[in-house]
Design a protein around this motif. Structure first.
Motif, short mmCIF file in Angstrom:
data_model
loop_
_atom_site.label_atom_id
_atom_site.label_comp_id
_atom_site.label_asym_id
_atom_site.label_seq_id
_atom_site.Cartn_x
_atom_site.Cartn_y
_atom_site.Cartn_z
N LEU A 156 0.82 -1.21 0.00
CA LEU A 156 0.00 0.00 0.00
C LEU A 156 0.85 1.27 0.00
CD1 LEU A 156 -2.84 -1.09 2.44
CD2 LEU A 156 -3.02 -0.70 -0.02
N ALA A 157 2.14 1.11 0.32
CA ALA A 157 3.12 2.20 0.19
C ALA A 157 2.69 3.47 0.90
CB ALA A 157 3.40 2.50 -1.29
N GLN A 158 2.17 3.32 2.12
CA GLN A 158 1.79 4.47 2.95
C GLN A 158 2.21 4.20 4.38
OE1 GLN A 158 -2.52 4.49 1.80
NE2 GLN A 158 -2.20 6.70 1.72
N GLU A 159 2.24 5.25 5.17
CA GLU A 159 2.46 5.06 6.59
C GLU A 159 1.27 4.33 7.20
OE1 GLU A 159 5.08 5.73 8.49
OE2 GLU A 159 6.19 6.40 6.72
N PRO A 160 1.51 3.46 8.18
CA PRO A 160 0.40 2.73 8.80
C PRO A 160 -0.74 3.63 9.27
CG PRO A 160 2.49 1.79 9.52
CD PRO A 160 2.82 3.02 8.72
N ALA A 161 -0.40 4.78 9.84
CA ALA A 161 -1.45 5.68 10.32
C ALA A 161 -2.32 6.19 9.17
CB ALA A 161 -0.83 6.86 11.08
N ALA A 162 -1.70 6.46 8.02
CA ALA A 162 -2.45 6.93 6.86
C ALA A 162 -3.34 5.82 6.31
CB ALA A 162 -1.49 7.41 5.77
N ILE A 163 -2.86 4.58 6.32
CA ILE A 163 -3.68 3.45 5.87
C ILE A 163 -4.87 3.26 6.80
CG2 ILE A 163 -3.68 0.97 5.43
CD1 ILE A 163 -0.71 1.20 4.77
N ALA A 164 -4.63 3.40 8.10
CA ALA A 164 -5.71 3.25 9.08
C ALA A 164 -6.79 4.30 8.85
CB ALA A 164 -5.15 3.35 10.50
N ARG A 165 -6.38 5.54 8.57
CA ARG A 165 -7.36 6.60 8.31
C ARG A 165 -8.15 6.29 7.04
NH1 ARG A 165 -3.07 9.93 9.99
NH2 ARG A 165 -2.51 10.33 7.82
N SER A 166 -7.45 5.80 6.01
CA SER A 166 -8.12 5.48 4.76
C SER A 166 -9.18 4.40 4.95
CB SER A 166 -7.09 5.00 3.72
OG SER A 166 -6.16 6.02 3.42
N ALA A 167 -8.89 3.43 5.81
CA ALA A 167 -9.84 2.34 6.05
C ALA A 167 -11.10 2.84 6.75
CB ALA A 167 -9.18 1.24 6.87
N ARG A 168 -11.00 3.98 7.47
CA ARG A 168 -12.15 4.50 8.22
C ARG A 168 -12.94 5.56 7.47
NH1 ARG A 168 -8.21 4.60 12.54
NH2 ARG A 168 -7.91 6.83 12.15
N ASP A 169 -12.32 6.21 6.49
CA ASP A 169 -12.98 7.32 5.79
C ASP A 169 -13.94 6.83 4.72
OD1 ASP A 169 -11.64 9.13 7.33
OD2 ASP A 169 -10.13 9.65 5.81
N ARG A 170 -14.98 7.59 4.52
CA ARG A 170 -15.93 7.27 3.46
C ARG A 170 -15.33 7.60 2.09
NH1 ARG A 170 -18.66 8.67 7.96
NH2 ARG A 170 -20.57 7.52 8.45
N VAL A 171 -15.79 6.87 1.10
CA VAL A 171 -15.28 7.04 -0.27
C VAL A 171 -16.44 7.45 -1.16
CG1 VAL A 171 -13.95 6.00 -2.13
CG2 VAL A 171 -13.69 5.15 0.21
N ARG A 172 -16.20 8.43 -2.03
CA ARG A 172 -17.27 8.88 -2.92
C ARG A 172 -16.76 8.91 -4.36
NH1 ARG A 172 -17.19 14.94 -0.38
NH2 ARG A 172 -15.23 15.67 -1.28
N PRO A 173 -17.64 8.73 -5.32
CA PRO A 173 -17.22 8.81 -6.73
C PRO A 173 -17.00 10.25 -7.14
CG PRO A 173 -19.58 8.42 -6.58
CD PRO A 173 -19.05 8.38 -5.16
N THR A 174 -16.20 10.43 -8.16
CA THR A 174 -15.99 11.77 -8.72
C THR A 174 -16.71 11.87 -10.06
OG1 THR A 174 -13.98 11.17 -9.93
CG2 THR A 174 -13.72 11.81 -7.62
N SER A 175 -16.59 13.02 -10.69
CA SER A 175 -17.22 13.22 -12.00
C SER A 175 -16.27 12.95 -13.14
CB SER A 175 -17.76 14.65 -12.09
OG SER A 175 -16.69 15.58 -11.90
N ALA A 176 -15.12 12.37 -12.87
CA ALA A 176 -14.11 12.14 -13.91
C ALA A 176 -14.47 10.91 -14.73
CB ALA A 176 -12.73 11.94 -13.28
N GLY A 177 -15.07 11.12 -15.87
CA GLY A 177 -15.37 10.02 -16.77
C GLY A 177 -16.72 9.40 -16.49
N GLY A 178 -17.53 9.20 -17.55
CA GLY A 178 -18.83 8.56 -17.39
C GLY A 178 -18.69 7.05 -17.35
N PRO A 179 -19.83 6.35 -17.25
CA PRO A 179 -19.82 4.90 -17.17
C PRO A 179 -19.13 4.22 -18.35
CG PRO A 179 -21.99 5.77 -16.61
CD PRO A 179 -21.17 6.92 -17.12
N GLU A 180 -19.37 4.72 -19.56
CA GLU A 180 -18.76 4.10 -20.73
C GLU A 180 -17.25 4.24 -20.72
OE1 GLU A 180 -20.51 5.60 -24.25
OE2 GLU A 180 -22.51 4.79 -23.83
N GLU A 181 -16.78 5.44 -20.36
CA GLU A 181 -15.34 5.67 -20.30
C GLU A 181 -14.70 4.81 -19.21
OE1 GLU A 181 -12.13 9.29 -19.50
OE2 GLU A 181 -14.26 9.72 -19.83
N SER A 182 -15.39 4.71 -18.06
CA SER A 182 -14.86 3.89 -16.97
C SER A 182 -14.79 2.43 -17.36
CB SER A 182 -15.75 4.06 -15.72
OG SER A 182 -15.75 5.40 -15.29
N ALA A 183 -15.82 1.94 -18.04
CA ALA A 183 -15.85 0.54 -18.43
C ALA A 183 -14.72 0.20 -19.38
CB ALA A 183 -17.20 0.21 -19.06
#
Length: 286
Positions: A156-183
């Motif tokens: 994961l190439a991060q400090e353990p504390a940063a990984i722990a925070r990532s595991a607790r934070d919510r994740v949201r989608p962005t507007s970068a690319g529509g479904p077709e582009e993502s697929a």
């Protein structure tokens, strides 16, 4: 010959050293780890055969959520053994799962739970009698468990504390690319993960939703982050445990505790005199 479970466990300064001591003495026991929220480590003949923590899906959750096993089949097998003592054998005997597949899932769940426990610092542990648990295989020695956990942190190439925070934070989608582009630029596995990201779920929630390991989810989220298809959204004010739904089809929030307890490759601070005095009980360790 294994030691009796009522014998005094070896002295230990941290969880890894405790597991090494139990391995040397070929203990059969259960280690209950206190923390936020904690976990359980199952030891047989000195080898770690299973771990359970609310921080990562266990064998049952992975089998059901991934579709490897239906609810009806699981209920039927569960009715034959309410203690989990012979569930693995029954699943294979009924041809619901192959012995090799079940062993792979069991081992993967064990390593993932060890990784999840390592994201947070434990507060205490207690060694007790062995209790039945669903697992397949003979178990792994502590040194392999520590090495695999360390390898995952490195990937994961991060400090353990940063990984722990990532595991607790919510994740949201962005507007970068529509479904077709993502697929066009994502594998089916990444597309499935992206479709489950809704701004309310944490990586832990996503792992339970999809029946995948927490580490695997974090690794794939990093790929989606690099493509700027998702981003972490830290709530303003105090951070509360996630209440995001675990299944993509449901819109109703469901409580889901935040992962916790102490890291396998991490060293604990020394205990106070009060804590050492409390550890005179034969079942509690400093």
């Amino acid at each position: 010959m294994s030691r009796n479970d009522t014998d005094k466990p070896p002295a230990a300064r941290n969880l890894p050293s405790l597991l090494f001591g139990l391995h040397e003495e070929r203990r059969n026991c259960t280690v209950t780890v206190s923390g936020t929220p904690g976990g359980t480590i199952h030891v047989r003949d000195g080898l770690v055969v299973a771990m359970e923590t609310p921080g990562a899906p266990g064998v049952e959750a992975i089998l059901l959520k991934s579709g490897r096993l239906t609810e009806e089949a699981w209920t039927s097998v569960r009715a034959t053994d309410t203690t989990h003592e012979h569930l693995a054998r029954e699943l294979v005997a009924r041809d619901l799962l192959g012995a090799g597949e079940l062993e792979v899932v069991s081992l993967g769940s064990l390593f993932d739970a060890a990784f999840a426990l390592s994201l947070n610092r434990l507060t205490d542990w207690e060694v007790g009698e062995p209790v039945p648990v669903l697992y397949a295989g003979t178990g792994v020695p502590p040194e392999r468990l520590v090495a695999e956990t360390t390898r995952r942190f490195g990937m994961l190439a991060q400090e353990p504390a940063a990984i722990a925070r990532s595991a607790r934070d919510r994740v949201r989608p962005t507007s970068a690319g529509g479904p077709e582009e993502s697929a066009a630029r994502l594998s089916p596995r990444h597309l499935e993960l992206l479709s489950a990201v809704d701004g309310r779920r944490t990586p832990r929630d996503l792992a339970f939703t999809l029946g995948r390991g927490l580490f695997a989810v974090l690794l794939d989220l990093r790929h989606l982050l690099d493509l700027r298809l998702v981003e972490y959204a830290t709530p303003a004010g105090a951070v509360r445990p996630s209440t995001a739904p675990r299944t993509p089809a449901s819109d109703a929030p469901a409580a889901s505790p935040v992962p916790a307890t102490a890291g396998l490759p991490r060293r604990l601070p020394r205990r106070t005199g009060h804590q050492q005095a409390a550890s005179e009980s034969p079942e509690r360790r400093p």
